[in-house]
Structure formats: C-alpha cells, structure tokens
Design a protein around this motif. Sequence first.
Motif, PDB file in Angstrom:
ATOM      1  N   CYS A 104     -58.627   1.762  26.767  1.00 53.54           N
ATOM      2  CA  CYS A 104     -57.455   2.651  26.766  1.00 53.54           C
ATOM      3  C   CYS A 104     -56.192   1.791  26.835  1.00 53.54           C
ATOM      4  O   CYS A 104     -56.077   0.902  27.693  1.00 53.54           O
ATOM      5  CB  CYS A 104     -57.519   3.591  27.969  1.00 53.54           C
ATOM      6  SG  CYS A 104     -56.006   4.558  28.175  1.00 53.54           S
ATOM      7  N   TYR A 106     -53.223   2.284  27.885  1.00 51.93           N
ATOM      8  CA  TYR A 106     -52.425   2.364  29.111  1.00 51.93           C
ATOM      9  C   TYR A 106     -53.081   1.576  30.250  1.00 51.93           C
ATOM     10  O   TYR A 106     -52.395   1.069  31.130  1.00 51.93           O
ATOM     11  CB  TYR A 106     -52.209   3.828  29.529  1.00 51.93           C
ATOM     12  CG  TYR A 106     -51.490   4.627  28.475  1.00 51.93           C
ATOM     13  CD1 TYR A 106     -50.116   4.507  28.301  1.00 51.93           C
ATOM     14  CD2 TYR A 106     -52.185   5.480  27.624  1.00 51.93           C
ATOM     15  CE1 TYR A 106     -49.445   5.230  27.321  1.00 51.93           C
ATOM     16  CE2 TYR A 106     -51.532   6.205  26.641  1.00 51.93           C
ATOM     17  CZ  TYR A 106     -50.160   6.076  26.499  1.00 51.93           C
ATOM     18  OH  TYR A 106     -49.513   6.790  25.518  1.00 51.93           O
ATOM     19  N   PHE A 107     -54.408   1.479  30.193  1.00 48.57           N
ATOM     20  CA  PHE A 107     -55.118   0.686  31.203  1.00 48.57           C
ATOM     21  C   PHE A 107     -54.697  -0.784  31.093  1.00 48.57           C
ATOM     22  O   PHE A 107     -54.600  -1.491  32.100  1.00 48.57           O
ATOM     23  CB  PHE A 107     -56.629   0.849  30.990  1.00 48.57           C
ATOM     24  CG  PHE A 107     -57.475   0.059  31.960  1.00 48.57           C
ATOM     25  CD1 PHE A 107     -57.568   0.458  33.292  1.00 48.57           C
ATOM     26  CD2 PHE A 107     -58.159  -1.057  31.543  1.00 48.57           C
ATOM     27  CE1 PHE A 107     -58.349  -0.269  34.186  1.00 48.57           C
ATOM     28  CE2 PHE A 107     -58.935  -1.786  32.429  1.00 48.57           C
ATOM     29  CZ  PHE A 107     -59.033  -1.393  33.748  1.00 48.57           C
ATOM     30  N   ILE A 120     -59.323  10.220  30.573  1.00 46.64           N
ATOM     31  CA  ILE A 120     -60.040  10.577  29.340  1.00 46.64           C
ATOM     32  C   ILE A 120     -60.467   9.317  28.574  1.00 46.64           C
ATOM     33  O   ILE A 120     -60.739   9.364  27.370  1.00 46.64           O
ATOM     34  CB  ILE A 120     -59.183  11.480  28.425  1.00 46.64           C
ATOM     35  CG1 ILE A 120     -57.874  10.780  28.011  1.00 46.64           C
ATOM     36  CG2 ILE A 120     -58.880  12.800  29.109  1.00 46.64           C
ATOM     37  CD1 ILE A 120     -57.112  11.515  26.902  1.00 46.64           C
ATOM     38  N   ALA A 121     -60.543   8.180  29.280  1.00 47.76           N
ATOM     39  CA  ALA A 121     -60.861   6.914  28.602  1.00 47.76           C
ATOM     40  C   ALA A 121     -62.296   6.900  28.086  1.00 47.76           C
ATOM     41  O   ALA A 121     -63.217   7.361  28.759  1.00 47.76           O
ATOM     42  CB  ALA A 121     -60.656   5.754  29.567  1.00 47.76           C
ATOM     43  N   ALA A 170     -48.303   4.027  34.169  1.00 45.49           N
ATOM     44  CA  ALA A 170     -49.216   4.673  35.120  1.00 45.49           C
ATOM     45  C   ALA A 170     -50.626   4.643  34.542  1.00 45.49           C
ATOM     46  O   ALA A 170     -50.804   4.522  33.327  1.00 45.49           O
ATOM     47  CB  ALA A 170     -48.765   6.112  35.363  1.00 45.49           C
ATOM     48  N   CYS A 171     -51.617   4.752  35.400  1.00 44.00           N
ATOM     49  CA  CYS A 171     -53.011   4.846  34.949  1.00 44.00           C
ATOM     50  C   CYS A 171     -53.880   5.082  36.180  1.00 44.00           C
ATOM     51  O   CYS A 171     -53.950   4.226  37.066  1.00 44.00           O
ATOM     52  CB  CYS A 171     -53.436   3.562  34.226  1.00 44.00           C
ATOM     53  SG  CYS A 171     -55.215   3.473  33.906  1.00 44.00           S
ATOM     54  N   ASN A 172     -54.541   6.236  36.222  1.00 41.78           N
ATOM     55  CA  ASN A 172     -55.372   6.564  37.390  1.00 41.78           C
ATOM     56  C   ASN A 172     -56.534   5.612  37.577  1.00 41.78           C
ATOM     57  O   ASN A 172     -57.017   5.424  38.695  1.00 41.78           O
ATOM     58  CB  ASN A 172     -55.924   7.989  37.243  1.00 41.78           C
ATOM     59  CG  ASN A 172     -54.877   9.046  37.535  1.00 41.78           C
ATOM     60  OD1 ASN A 172     -53.994   8.826  38.348  1.00 41.78           O
ATOM     61  ND2 ASN A 172     -54.974  10.181  36.844  1.00 41.78           N
ATOM     62  N   LYS A 173     -57.009   5.040  36.492  1.00 39.11           N
ATOM     63  CA  LYS A 173     -58.157   4.132  36.600  1.00 39.11           C
ATOM     64  C   LYS A 173     -57.714   2.795  37.199  1.00 39.11           C
ATOM     65  O   LYS A 173     -58.424   2.187  37.995  1.00 39.11           O
ATOM     66  CB  LYS A 173     -58.767   3.911  35.203  1.00 39.11           C
ATOM     67  CG  LYS A 173     -60.089   3.162  35.217  1.00 39.11           C
ATOM     68  CD  LYS A 173     -60.613   2.913  33.834  1.00 39.11           C
ATOM     69  CE  LYS A 173     -61.380   4.064  33.239  1.00 39.11           C
ATOM     70  NZ  LYS A 173     -62.636   4.398  33.951  1.00 39.11           N
ATOM     71  N   THR A 182     -62.718  -0.121  30.042  1.00 39.26           N
ATOM     72  CA  THR A 182     -62.248   0.656  28.900  1.00 39.26           C
ATOM     73  C   THR A 182     -61.148  -0.062  28.104  1.00 39.26           C
ATOM     74  O   THR A 182     -60.464  -0.940  28.637  1.00 39.26           O
ATOM     75  CB  THR A 182     -61.705   2.022  29.355  1.00 39.26           C
ATOM     76  OG1 THR A 182     -61.355   2.786  28.202  1.00 39.26           O
ATOM     77  CG2 THR A 182     -60.462   1.868  30.223  1.00 39.26           C
ATOM     78  N   ALA A 223     -52.345   8.974  29.016  1.00 38.77           N
ATOM     79  CA  ALA A 223     -53.088   9.133  27.757  1.00 38.77           C
ATOM     80  C   ALA A 223     -53.284  10.602  27.394  1.00 38.77           C
ATOM     81  O   ALA A 223     -53.362  10.951  26.214  1.00 38.77           O
ATOM     82  CB  ALA A 223     -54.442   8.437  27.857  1.00 38.77           C
ATOM     83  N   GLY A 237     -51.398   8.787  37.775  1.00 42.26           N
ATOM     84  CA  GLY A 237     -51.289   9.668  36.615  1.00 42.26           C
ATOM     85  C   GLY A 237     -52.044   9.140  35.405  1.00 42.26           C
ATOM     86  O   GLY A 237     -52.532   8.002  35.404  1.00 42.26           O
ATOM     87  N   CYS A 238     -52.146   9.993  34.396  1.00 41.71           N
ATOM     88  CA  CYS A 238     -52.852   9.603  33.166  1.00 41.71           C
ATOM     89  C   CYS A 238     -51.957   9.878  31.956  1.00 41.71           C
ATOM     90  O   CYS A 238     -51.974  10.983  31.414  1.00 41.71           O
ATOM     91  CB  CYS A 238     -54.171  10.367  33.029  1.00 41.71           C
ATOM     92  SG  CYS A 238     -54.993   9.992  31.466  1.00 41.71           S
ATOM     93  N   ALA A 246     -58.141  13.623  35.397  1.00 38.47           N
ATOM     94  CA  ALA A 246     -57.654  12.329  35.895  1.00 38.47           C
ATOM     95  C   ALA A 246     -57.757  11.232  34.849  1.00 38.47           C
ATOM     96  O   ALA A 246     -56.996  10.258  34.887  1.00 38.47           O
ATOM     97  CB  ALA A 246     -58.433  11.918  37.140  1.00 38.47           C
TER      98      ALA A 246
HETATM   99  S1  SF4 Z   1     -57.296   7.707  30.134  1.00 42.32           S
HETATM  100 FE1  SF4 Z   1     -55.607   7.771  31.629  1.00 42.32          FE
HETATM  101  S2  SF4 Z   1     -56.475   7.173  33.622  1.00 42.32           S
HETATM  102 FE2  SF4 Z   1     -57.975   6.712  32.028  1.00 42.32          FE
HETATM  103  S3  SF4 Z   1     -57.652   4.545  31.574  1.00 42.32           S
HETATM  104 FE3  SF4 Z   1     -56.373   5.702  30.123  1.00 42.32          FE
HETATM  105  S4  SF4 Z   1     -54.361   6.028  31.114  1.00 42.32           S
HETATM  106 FE4  SF4 Z   1     -55.810   5.304  32.640  1.00 42.32          FE
END
Ligand code: SF4
Length: 334
Positions: free
Chosen positions: A118, A120-121, A157-158, A127-130, A116, A139, A136-137, A155
């Motif tokens: 995203c 934050y990824f 929404i990417a 933080a990033c659950n993926k 993805t 986003a 945490g998420c 968890a």
């Molecule tokens: S949507 Fe949240 S968990 Fe998914 S990749 Fe983005 S920050 Fe990480």
Amino acid sequence: MRMFDYARAADEADAASRGQAEGAKFIAGGTNLLDLMKLEIEAPEVLVDISRLAMTEVAETADGSLSIGALVPNADLAANALVRARYPMLSRALLAGASPQLRNKATTGGNLLQRTRCVYFYEPASACNKRKPGSGCPAIDGFNRNCAVLGTSDACIAAHPSDMAVAMRALDAVVSVRGADGAKRDIAMADFHLEPGDTPQIETVLEPGDLITHVTLPPATSARQTYRKVRDRASYAFALVSIGASLSVQDGKIAAARIAFGGIGTVPWRDAEVEAMLVGEAPSAALFGMAADRLLADATGHGHNDFKIALTRRLMVGTLSALAEGKLGEEVQA
Ligand code: SF4
Ligand SMILES: Cc1cc2nc3c(=O)[nH]c(=O)nc-3n(C[C@H](O)[C@H](O)[C@H](O)COP(=O)(O)OP(=O)(O)OC[C@H]3O[C@@H](n4cnc5c(N)ncnc54)[C@H](O)[C@@H]3O)c2cc1C
C-alpha cells in the motif's frame, strides 16, 4: 536510519532466544526489512541475523510431503526438481515474483512475512493504521488501485503482496515455528495470516521470538496446476490479481479443485464454499462463472480498485476453463 545492534544467531535456539528481546527483529534475505528500515517504518533495536542458519534444505519426507527450509531462496525453490514436478503452481508463483536478483536473496520465511505494498504504508508522512495504529486509513478514500476488495475493514484495505503465499495457501502448506521457549508448533497456512479487523498492525499469528523453521507441503495429488498473475508490467510488479489453481477432472466431472487468489484479499485468499460448488460438476464456463460470482459476492471496491472485481471473474473463468481443457498449466502425477 536509526542506530541498532546486530547479532548473528549461532543456531535456531539462539535465534529464537535473541528474537524475543524487546525491539528484536530477524533478518533473512533483507529484501523487505532493509527497505522498511531505511524509511524508519521498521526500527528494530536489535537485528538478529538468521541468514547463516542451516534452514536451507528442500527434502521429501517419509510420507511424501515436501519440507522446505525457511531460508531456501525463492530462486532455488522455484528451480527445485521436486517442486517443478509436483507443485508447478508454486514454481510458477515464485518466478512471477520480483526479479531474478531479488529471488536469489528472498527466502521462504521472509516471503511469508513481507509487508503490504500500500503506497501510504510506505509514506511515513501520511497517516496509516497499519504503520501507526489509530492514525487513519487514507487509502479508503484515496489512491487504492493496488488495495484489496475482500477481507477489508474500516481500519485497513491493504492487499497481501506475496505470490508464493497464494500458491502455498492453495496447496495447504503448513508453517512450522520454533517459539522463544523452544516449543515447536505447526500452523496451517489458512490460519497463519490475519485479516486486518481493528488491528491491521497485527498481520500473522506469530508471537515475538517465533522463528519460522520450515514450511511443509502435503503430498502432491493428481491434478492440473497453474499460477497466473495480472500486473501493470510484465515483470518486477506486484499482482493486481493473481490465481493459483489446481483442478482434477475425472470421467468428465471435477474431482477436486483448489483455488487461491492474490491481489484481491487482505490475506492470501481462498474460499472453501467456492471449491465445494465445483466438485462433482462437469466443467464449463457457466459453472466457473457462478463460482466466481459466489467468490466475489462480498467484494467491495473503493474506486480505483473496482476493476479488480470484474478482472478476477474473468481471470478465474478463463484459467479454470483452460485448465479443464488441458490448454494451460502442467499435469501433476501423484
Ligand atoms: S490500507 Fe490504510 S491502513 Fe492499510 S496499509 Fe494502506 S493506508 Fe495503511
Ligand atoms: C522491488 C521489489 C519487488 C518485489 N516484487 C515481488 C513480487 O512481485 N511478488 C512477491 O511475492 N514479492 C515481491 N517482492 C517481495 C520479496 O519477495 C520479499 O521482499 C522477500 O520475499 C522477503 O524475503 P527476505 O528473506 O528478504 O525477508 P526479510 O526482508 O529478511 O524479512 C522480512 C520479514 O520476515 C521476517 N523473517 C524473515 N525470516 C524469518 C523467519 N525464518 N522466521 C521469522 N521471521 C522471519 C523478518 O523479521 C521481517 O519481518 C518484491 C520486493 C522488492 C524489493
């Protein structure tokens, strides 16, 4: 960047066997994996180079299907004469992705498994659950302009980032895999990618060591096809919303419809109920609007990406109306 071992696979069996080792990762074009390694988001202990394997053919099979080797570059696939004539949606989707230089390196298998975009990824400090399950998420309450509105969970929404995969989803592609034990199996595109649920770090049904060998497109059917992508820049940008659509109109009624979307789903998105409500009906903006409402009934925005819901409706109605009127896309003669 962390230290890692490098091994060039001699053949498919060697690749699949090396790929099952703890911490092993295949590298094909490297256009996604190397970026992720530089950020230490991916940290393979062994990089298994599959880029010299002979999975580079695009060939028609006896039943009229099209077999696409996992290492066929995106640029070559887009330019292939059979793809352009029979699956123009796929050619357009590929050309809508990335840049010419990237398309020369990016491969069919790697494109399906790209991760993805995203923000934050890609930011190891957040933080990033993926990336780090359970962290945490950010986003959900943060910057989510490019995130999904369908198939999301608490968890993650990417959005799934691939253009090619959207066309392949609409075209009912089948992904062929060679497992580490040598067993081969076929996976329908519909089953290949997984919605995040509680485990957003698990993105496909592949097992460790599974090598994608090729992707098969079923025989082409008579229809008018296109792929349209709405993005922030005219090129070199991921989809905010995209649509891969194939419409067959006979005697004033819709005989078949295949419609998939990018940018709005956590996986390449397709809804069988939406397609079913079109078949047998006379094409009209009102009908396509009702279908869009059905598609988006469960869509949830998170603030910055709320606009995607209205944008998807407009893109769907406009694209299907123009296809039905013969004003957009290419006619496929099966
Ligand atoms: S949507 Fe949240 S968990 Fe998914 S990749 Fe983005 S920050 Fe990480
Ligand atoms: C700046 C930029 C812009 C981009 N824009 C777009 C865009 O607009 N649209 C779009 O769709 N894409 C876009 N991309 C993504 C690009 O399409 C992907 O990076 C590319 O398709 C990945 O293919 P690859 O062969 O380089 O994969 P790699 O980076 O080599 O691998 C990606 C993943 O796939 C795995 N893998 C690769 N091949 C196999 C195989 N045969 N079997 C099993 N596992 C395998 C690898 O282990 C890795 O996990 C963009 C990329 C960049 C860098």
